[in-house]
Design an enzyme around this catalytic site. Structure first.
Site, mmCIF file in Angstrom:
data_model
loop_
_atom_site.group_PDB
_atom_site.id
_atom_site.type_symbol
_atom_site.label_atom_id
_atom_site.label_comp_id
_atom_site.label_asym_id
_atom_site.label_seq_id
_atom_site.Cartn_x
_atom_site.Cartn_y
_atom_site.Cartn_z
ATOM 1 N N LYS A 4 3.882 -2.215 -10.031
ATOM 2 C CA LYS A 4 2.898 -1.743 -10.718
ATOM 3 C C LYS A 4 2.170 -0.413 -10.305
ATOM 4 O O LYS A 4 1.516 -0.537 -9.590
ATOM 5 C CB LYS A 4 1.786 -2.923 -10.401
ATOM 6 C CG LYS A 4 0.870 -2.696 -11.577
ATOM 7 C CD LYS A 4 -0.072 -3.569 -10.885
ATOM 8 C CE LYS A 4 -1.658 -2.428 -10.577
ATOM 9 N NZ LYS A 4 -1.531 -1.639 -12.003
ATOM 10 N N GLU A 54 -1.162 1.830 2.491
ATOM 11 C CA GLU A 54 -1.584 3.010 2.966
ATOM 12 C C GLU A 54 -3.072 3.391 2.009
ATOM 13 O O GLU A 54 -2.483 2.877 0.756
ATOM 14 C CB GLU A 54 -0.849 3.406 2.281
ATOM 15 C CG GLU A 54 0.976 3.557 3.081
ATOM 16 C CD GLU A 54 0.175 4.170 4.253
ATOM 17 O OE1 GLU A 54 -0.073 5.097 5.048
ATOM 18 O OE2 GLU A 54 1.602 3.467 4.850
ATOM 19 N N CYS A 83 -5.938 10.710 -0.253
ATOM 20 C CA CYS A 83 -5.848 10.150 0.632
ATOM 21 C C CYS A 83 -5.804 11.257 2.021
ATOM 22 O O CYS A 83 -6.147 11.031 2.979
ATOM 23 C CB CYS A 83 -4.784 8.695 0.832
ATOM 24 S SG CYS A 83 -3.099 9.841 0.856
ATOM 25 N N GLU A 106 -14.923 7.736 1.600
ATOM 26 C CA GLU A 106 -14.112 8.738 1.222
ATOM 27 C C GLU A 106 -15.194 9.187 -0.258
ATOM 28 O O GLU A 106 -15.025 8.489 -1.200
ATOM 29 C CB GLU A 106 -12.772 8.023 0.642
ATOM 30 C CG GLU A 106 -12.070 8.832 0.321
ATOM 31 C CD GLU A 106 -10.483 7.807 0.495
ATOM 32 O OE1 GLU A 106 -10.828 6.717 0.052
ATOM 33 O OE2 GLU A 106 -9.449 8.004 0.577
HETATM 34 P P1 NAD Z 1 -7.287 1.570 -5.676
HETATM 35 O O1 NAD Z 1 -6.914 0.561 -4.750
HETATM 36 O O2 NAD Z 1 -8.440 1.404 -6.928
HETATM 37 O O3 NAD Z 1 -5.662 0.839 -6.971
HETATM 38 C C1 NAD Z 1 -4.409 1.524 -6.398
HETATM 39 C C2 NAD Z 1 -3.873 0.109 -7.431
HETATM 40 O O4 NAD Z 1 -3.719 -1.482 -6.650
HETATM 41 C C3 NAD Z 1 -4.066 0.605 -9.216
HETATM 42 O O5 NAD Z 1 -2.244 0.227 -9.180
HETATM 43 C C4 NAD Z 1 -4.813 -0.821 -8.705
HETATM 44 O O6 NAD Z 1 -4.389 -1.062 -10.555
HETATM 45 C C5 NAD Z 1 -4.136 -1.183 -8.705
HETATM 46 N N1 NAD Z 1 -5.645 -3.015 -8.165
HETATM 47 C C6 NAD Z 1 -5.890 -2.960 -8.813
HETATM 48 N N2 NAD Z 1 -7.639 -4.106 -7.908
HETATM 49 C C7 NAD Z 1 -6.084 -5.427 -7.585
HETATM 50 C C8 NAD Z 1 -6.371 -5.883 -6.744
HETATM 51 N N3 NAD Z 1 -7.246 -6.740 -7.338
HETATM 52 N N4 NAD Z 1 -4.844 -6.645 -6.239
HETATM 53 C C9 NAD Z 1 -4.088 -6.259 -6.728
HETATM 54 N N5 NAD Z 1 -3.925 -5.287 -6.950
HETATM 55 C C10 NAD Z 1 -5.100 -3.998 -7.212
HETATM 56 O O7 NAD Z 1 -6.882 3.030 -5.768
HETATM 57 P P2 NAD Z 1 -6.951 4.324 -6.763
HETATM 58 O O8 NAD Z 1 -7.797 4.945 -6.705
HETATM 59 O O9 NAD Z 1 -5.095 3.984 -7.560
HETATM 60 O O10 NAD Z 1 -6.481 5.760 -5.474
HETATM 61 C C11 NAD Z 1 -7.419 6.229 -4.905
HETATM 62 C C12 NAD Z 1 -7.394 5.338 -3.511
HETATM 63 O O11 NAD Z 1 -5.868 5.604 -3.050
HETATM 64 C C13 NAD Z 1 -8.487 6.312 -2.219
HETATM 65 O O12 NAD Z 1 -8.806 4.887 -1.681
HETATM 66 C C14 NAD Z 1 -6.941 6.839 -1.484
HETATM 67 O O13 NAD Z 1 -7.062 7.761 -0.156
HETATM 68 C C15 NAD Z 1 -6.002 5.924 -1.746
HETATM 69 N N6 NAD Z 1 -4.617 6.010 -1.292
HETATM 70 C C16 NAD Z 1 -4.044 5.880 0.029
HETATM 71 C C17 NAD Z 1 -3.088 6.900 0.341
HETATM 72 C C18 NAD Z 1 -2.582 6.502 1.142
HETATM 73 O O14 NAD Z 1 -1.442 6.801 1.772
HETATM 74 N N7 NAD Z 1 -2.906 6.476 2.776
HETATM 75 C C19 NAD Z 1 -2.368 8.085 -1.002
HETATM 76 C C20 NAD Z 1 -3.099 7.779 -1.707
HETATM 77 C C21 NAD Z 1 -3.739 7.134 -2.088
#
Ligand code: NAD
Length: 494
Positions: free
Chosen positions: A179, A253, A287, A385
């Site tokens: 997803k 991650e 990230c 962040e």
């Molecule tokens: P997010 O946590 O808002 O969403 C990530 C995914 O989770 C999306 O597909 C979203 O639709 C889904 N999601 C939302 N609510 C959910 C739930 N309750 N249960 C399951 N899935 C759910 O993150 P974002 O805004 O898309 O991305 C930014 C974040 O990602 C930042 O905090 C960044 O640091 C992190 N990030 C981490 C890495 C890493 O490798 N450590 C890499 C890239 C981004």
């Protein structure tokens, strides 16, 4: 250029699929405010269908039972197809996420490399033979695929992050349901098509599109054996809670507040370049963003002046312009987060020395490259962040203080040190509580090197040979030969 909207479908059991409800959602390009994609809006029933397909492919299909060599061949073909379609994929990512097209092109070639590398692991998922258990025993430990993997990805590097997970899971024989973020689903849908074209059997990879609840259903689903998630620490915690109900394995991650430490003896030309790149790459929506600059007090004024000079020249603009290095902020919510934290930085008394506002031109959602000086480690701009083009500079005296400040957030994703002194480099590398430490480089990643977070930056490791462990169970087989001592004595023995 006139942008047009593409209509995408999901992929379930090898077939293009609409949501059962027939509902769809759209994505507007953040830089152009034009609809660029329409996608099925999945519900829990659609997730259930996709999981059923992945379950069936795992339990009854050929994929998990094939030799690693056969799986490797298919993954290599996917890598070739990604290369062949790289221009189209880069375009989709640029218009959906707002990132510069030149950078998106680089990501597509890095993505193909991940599939090439995962293919090599498909032939290396082996275990151990224990031959020192006494002459009557042979012990075997062997790796087996963990099963059906639920994959949930964020919007900032959609295809790259999907490819840090999917090919590795597939390499060892797992099946998957992915997803992508509802902000950037396009390339993941196309990936599903390429995986099919490469000859991967139906049901091995399924793609569902939708918002958070779709991911939540995947995380709690009883027929999903593992969920691997990249995203925010906040949602990662929810995923772990949902997964706990069925005690499924989780790989997380998560976020970071990564420090770049610049010692007084560093190569300042290289350090300045890396600081500017580290924080403004992908608009800071990264990230691994080097969002904290920790600088030796002896060189702080000089270094900051040079960083600000360079940052002023970073070209911000249309993601589809080849010369752009900083594109549009992905969403109004993200822009609001940046604005809130910048306001807090000002209110807390940090010195705003560059930027600090959204841009009037070009039109759309753009934010100025921003630098705060004289930041205290306790301020929210030093702890949270921001996920935008905002640098927080903090002074330190001595390596021990630098390590203390570096470790003073809840995160532990990555950290870096700039120095010509091997003692300082090693002291920092050992002292940093972070999954990755860079010495005289920043964000230099390789498929061969594992990646993941300490503390609230995550659980588990992706990439490298440790990816085999991430997506496999370890089975112990104990073999006995020859006569056995009976637990209940036989009549003969009496
Ligand atoms: P997010 O946590 O808002 O969403 C990530 C995914 O989770 C999306 O597909 C979203 O639709 C889904 N999601 C939302 N609510 C959910 C739930 N309750 N249960 C399951 N899935 C759910 O993150 P974002 O805004 O898309 O991305 C930014 C974040 O990602 C930042 O905090 C960044 O640091 C992190 N990030 C981490 C890495 C890493 O490798 N450590 C890499 C890239 C981004």
């Amino acid at each position: 250029m006139t942008l047009t909207a593409t209509e995408y479908t999901m992929l379930i059991a090898g077939e293009p699929a609409e949501a059962m409800s027939g509902d769809r959602f759209v994505r507007e390009s953040p830089a152009h405010d034009v609809v660029v994609g329409s996608y099925p809006s999945a519900s829990a029933e659609d997730v259930d269908r996709a999981v059923e397909a992945a379950r069936d492919a795992f339990d009854h299909g050929a994929w998990a039972r094939e030799s690693g060599a056969v799986r490797a061949r298919a993954l290599r073909r996917v890598a070739e197809l990604i290369d062949e379609h790289s221009e189209r994929l880069a375009y989709i990512e640029a218009v959906e996420s707002g990132k510069p097209i030149s950078q998106a092109r680089g990501e597509m070639s890095a993505t193909a490399e991940l599939w090439w590398y995962a293919a090599t692991l498909a032939q290396h998922a082996y275990g151990d033979a224990h031959n020192a258990l006494g002459e009557r025993y042979l012990g075997l430990t062997m790796r087996e695929p963990v099963g059906v993997v639920g994959v949930i990805t964020p919007w900032n590097f959609p295809l790259l992050i999907a490819s840090q997970k999917v090919p590795f899971a597939l390499a060892v024989g797992c099946t998957a349901v992915i997803k992508p973020s509802n902000l950037t689903p396009g390339t993941t849908v196309v990936l599903g098509e390429l995986v099919r074209e490469a000859g991967v059997p139906d049901g091995v990879l399924n793609v569902v599109t939708g918002r958070g609840p779709v991911g939540a259903r995947l995380a709690e689903h009883p027929d999903v054996d593992m969920v691997t998630f990249t995203g925010s620490t906040e949602v990662g915690s929810k995923v772990m809670t949902a997964a706990a109900r069925t005690l499924k394995r989780v790989g997380l991650e998560l976020g970071g507040k990564n420090p770049q430490i610049v010692m007084a003896d560093a190569d300042l030309d290289a350090a300045v370049d890396a600081v500017v790149f580290g924080v403004y790459f992908n608009q800071g929506e990264c990230c691994n963003s080097g969002s904290r600059l920790l600088v030796d007090a002896a060189i702080a004024d000089e270094l900051l002046e040079r960083v600000v000079d360079r940052a002023r020249d970073v070209p911000v603009g249309d993601p589809l312009d080849d010369n752009t290095l900083v594109g549009a902020i992905a969403s109004p919510e993200q822009l609001a987060t940046i604005e809130r934290l910048v306001a807090e930085g000002k209110a807390d008394g940090a010195d705003l020395v560059l930027g600090g506002d959204r841009m009037e031109t070009p039109a759309g959602r753009f934010y100025e490259p921003t630098v705060f000086a004289n930041v205290a480690p306790s301020m929210s701009i030093a702890r949270e962040e921001i996920f935008g083009p905002v640098l927080s500079a903090i002074r330190f005296n001595g390596i021990d203080e630098a390590i203390g400040i570096a470790n003073s957030t809840v995160y532990g994703l990555s950290a870096g040190v700039w120095t010509r002194d091997i003692d300082s480099a090693l002291t920092f590398a050992r002292g940093a509580r972070a999954g990755t430490v860079w010495v005289n480089c920043w964000m230099d990643g390789f498929p061969e090197l594992s990646f993941g977070g300490y503390k609230q930056s995550g659980i588990g490791r992706e990439l490298g040979r440790h990816a085999i462990d991430e997506f496999t169970e370890l089975k112990t087989v104990t073999i006995h030969t020859g006569p056995r001592t009976m637990w209940v004595p036989t009549g003969d023995a009496a």
